[in-house]
Design an enzyme around this catalytic site. Structure first.
Site, mmCIF file in Angstrom:
data_model
loop_
_atom_site.group_PDB
_atom_site.id
_atom_site.type_symbol
_atom_site.label_atom_id
_atom_site.label_comp_id
_atom_site.label_asym_id
_atom_site.label_seq_id
_atom_site.Cartn_x
_atom_site.Cartn_y
_atom_site.Cartn_z
ATOM 1 C CG ASP A 1 -23.516 7.002 55.306
ATOM 2 O OD1 ASP A 1 -22.594 7.612 54.753
ATOM 3 O OD2 ASP A 1 -24.703 7.426 55.319
ATOM 4 C CG HIS B 1 -17.663 9.027 49.010
ATOM 5 N ND1 HIS B 1 -17.072 8.601 50.192
ATOM 6 C CD2 HIS B 1 -18.971 9.186 49.291
ATOM 7 C CE1 HIS B 1 -18.003 8.500 51.124
ATOM 8 N NE2 HIS B 1 -19.162 8.844 50.606
ATOM 9 C CG ASP B 2 -18.869 12.341 51.420
ATOM 10 O OD1 ASP B 2 -19.577 12.121 50.419
ATOM 11 O OD2 ASP B 2 -19.007 11.742 52.502
ATOM 12 C CD GLU C 1 -19.825 10.118 57.094
ATOM 13 O OE1 GLU C 1 -19.500 11.005 56.299
ATOM 14 O OE2 GLU C 1 -20.920 9.539 57.031
ATOM 15 C CG ASP D 1 -20.541 3.112 52.692
ATOM 16 O OD1 ASP D 1 -21.066 3.580 53.718
ATOM 17 O OD2 ASP D 1 -19.695 3.715 52.013
HETATM 18 C C1 GLC Z 1 -22.242 10.248 54.316
HETATM 19 C C2 GLC Z 1 -21.695 9.820 52.985
HETATM 20 C C3 GLC Z 1 -22.183 10.761 51.934
HETATM 21 C C4 GLC Z 1 -23.689 10.716 51.917
HETATM 22 C C5 GLC Z 1 -24.277 10.975 53.297
HETATM 23 C C6 GLC Z 1 -25.717 10.587 53.361
HETATM 24 O O1 GLC Z 1 -21.763 11.476 54.717
HETATM 25 O O2 GLC Z 1 -20.317 9.724 53.022
HETATM 26 O O3 GLC Z 1 -21.671 10.495 50.664
HETATM 27 O O4 GLC Z 1 -24.169 11.661 51.004
HETATM 28 O O5 GLC Z 1 -23.633 10.228 54.292
HETATM 29 O O6 GLC Z 1 -25.857 9.193 53.294
#
Ligand code: GLC
Ligand code: CA
Length: 553
Positions: free
Chosen positions: A198, A328-329, A255, A99
């Site tokens: 991320d 995980h979200d 993402e 990540d």
């Molecule tokens: C992304 C991650 C998430 C995190 C956020 C801030 O959305 O997937 O888990 O809390 O970024 O880093």
């Protein structure tokens, strides 16, 4: 997409290190735990791992708040463990992506500490500071409250799009960007296959910093309209790519929320910034937005179908997608998409196959292969996730009762997918010898890996077969590289066609608990894959049993 790329053939498995396997018995998952499960992962058939952040971190957002990019968090192990994991995985033929969190760091990162303690140093401009006696504007952070946090004893604020322990980096600063590129290359030189990147669309902000129309009971306005995918972001993303990823044969999965379908060419086209991106439109079909869980939206299979197909068509037009139903979200997919049918194995299998055979690289989140479901927590005190706690209080502010708020949080909490992995039916599910950092999901005596590995009809066995069918079956070329096209179906059925010049496979998925008859308009079909014992086809009609999956040519 013109040329074939190696990463189109991967099947990715996402690991949340804190909850996968505890190697040293302190209740927290770790890298040695992951190493000990490489056999399991190989057995399942996956080819690549995405490991969520395991760098040094105060863990305010479970590792998405990094205090040192080049150290492993002590609770997860050491850099030697990481090197060993990369090496052993390679021996198993499993690639690793890590990540990459470069929109923000932890407030405990040495750069940020220097920025505050030595405001004259170059580090001050690595972050976003504004002078003033009050917050510079009314933007709300993704995890609630103002995006601005005051520096104690000073009329100065710093910006954070996420939690207040996650100050945003100032991408306008060239030196900072160059430090990041060096760090990225340092990791790629270690032999990892690439990165999941991320929150990358947050790196460019609206530099006018002007107030926005308030949109909540707190009088604030969500920051995403002004700090996500802003004009000019392409310059940064191209520079990032040219200085890092382009120099390696690596894969990047971004993402990238806030990107419209029209902009996909820039993101994933032949000269795009990334190899592929996640599209959250159908993942978030039950809520108004990723940070408004209390605004629930009701939806039907028809809506789900439409969203998936729009997404597939847009991705196909410009490039390649990363397909997922969990991460995980997100809450557990069985609960979110199947509702009262979450415990029906046929339904879970149909949901799995429906997304797995879409065009793109499939991602499987740990525990998804066992059909794990959401938990039901009784009190807000039982939650760990910062976002769940914020959403609970915001829901109440927005007019929900405590009971209603808890219900909404149970449905959406990120902790749902973060509970420890149930390896067997021992105490703590064989995840650890001592009490885990987060309570297990209750059903672990029934849903666990050991049990499902021994059962031919289990969800685990289904995933294993399905992976092997995509990877090594007679139709792999079509299922991996083939184009996709929507096929008309009745309202509780999703259907599509995957095809190449030589072959065409229709994929049918019945999402209802009733038998459905579909006119296929053909005399004969040759079934190539299904989730039940038999397929009924009569006089041009396919008779789908409740939650039946059928692939035919
Ligand atoms: C992304 C991650 C998430 C995190 C956020 C801030 O959305 O997937 O888990 O809390 O970024 O880093
Ligand atoms: Ca441990």
């Amino acid at each position: 997409m013109r040329e074939k790329k190696w990463w189109q053939e991967e099947v990715v498995y996402q690991i949340y290190p804190k909850s996968f396997c505890d190697g040293n018995g302190d209740g927290i998952g770790d890298l040695r735990g992951i190493i000990s499960k490489l056999d399991y992962l190989k057995g399942l058939g996956i080819t690549m791992l995405w490991i969520c952040p395991c760098y040094q971190s105060p863990m305010d957002d479970n590792g998405y708040d990094i205090s040192d990019y080049k150290q492993i968090a002590a609770e997860f192990g050491s850099m030697e463990d990481m090197d060993e994991l990369i090496k052993k995985a390679k021996e198993y033929g499993i690639k690793i992506i890590l990540d990459l969190v470069i929109n923000h760091t932890s407030d405990e990162h040495r750069w940020f500490k220097k920025a505050v303690s030595e405001p004259e140093s170059k580090y001050h401009d690595y972050y976003i500071f504004k002078d003033g006696a009050k917050e510079p504007n009314n933007w709300r952070s993704v995890f609630g409250g103002s995006v601005w946090e005051k520096i104690p004893d000073k009329d100065e604020y710093y910006f954070h799009a996420f939690g207040k322990k996650q100050p945003d980096l100032n991408w306008e600063n060239r030196e900072l960007r160059e430090e990041l590129y060096k760090m990225v290359n340092w990791w790629l030189d270690k032999g990892i296959a690439g990165f999941r990147i991320d929150a990358i669309t947050f790196i460019k902000k609206d530099l006018t910093w002007s107030d926005r129309e308030p949109d909540g009971a707190d009088g604030l306005a969500k920051c995403t309209k002004a700090s996500r995918n802003q004009k000019g972001i392409g310059t940064f993303l191209n520079e990032l790519k040219e200085n890092t990823f382009d120099r390696y044969d690596c894969v990047t999965v971004a993402e990238a929320p806030g990107v419209s379908y029209d902009e996909l060419d820039e993101f994933i086209g032949d000269n795009g910034y990334f190899s592929m991106i996640f599209d959250f439109r159908y993942a978030d079909l039950d809520i108004a937005s990723g940070s408004e869980w209390f605004k629930r939206i009701s939806w039907t299979i028809k809506d789900f179908n439409k969203k998936i197909m729009e997404s597939q068509m847009a991705l196909q037009k410009y490039g390649w997608g990363a397909n997922f139903i969990e991460n995980h979200d997100q809450p557990r997919a069985a609960t979110k998409y199947l509702k009262e049918n979450q415990n029906n194995p046929d339904a879970v299998k149909t949901l799995a196959a429906m997304y797995f055979f879409l065009r793109g690289t499939p991602f499987i989140y740990q525990g998804q292969e066992l059909g794990m479901v959401n938990f039901d927590r009784k009190d807000i005190g039982e939650f760990n996730d910062i976002s769940s706690i914020d959403q609970y209080y915001r829901s109440i502010d927005e007019g929900l009762s405590e009971k209603e708020a808890l219900k909404v949080i149970n449905l959406r909490s990120r902790d749902n997918s973060r509970t420890p992995f149930p390896w067997n039916n021992e105490k703590y599910g064989g995840f650890s010898k001592c009490e885990p950092w987060l309570a297990m999901t209750e059903e672990y005596p029934d849903i666990n890996a050991e049990k499902q590995m021994s059962q031919k009809e289990s969800i685990y066995s289904f995933y294993k077969d399905m992976i092997s069918f995509r990877q090594n079956g007679a139709y792999r070329d079509c299922l991996i590289y083939g184009d996709i096209e929507h096929v008309e179906s009745s309202e509780n059925v999703i259907a599509y066609k995957r095809y190449t010049d030589d072959i065409s496979i229709q994929c049918w998925f019945n999402f209802s608990s009733e038998t459905v008859t579909e006119k296929i308009g053909r005399e004969e079909i040759e079934v190539v894959w299904e989730n039940m014992q038999e397929v009924e086809f009569k006089n041009g009609y396919l008779i789908l049993k409740p939650f039946q999956t059928v692939l035919f040519r």
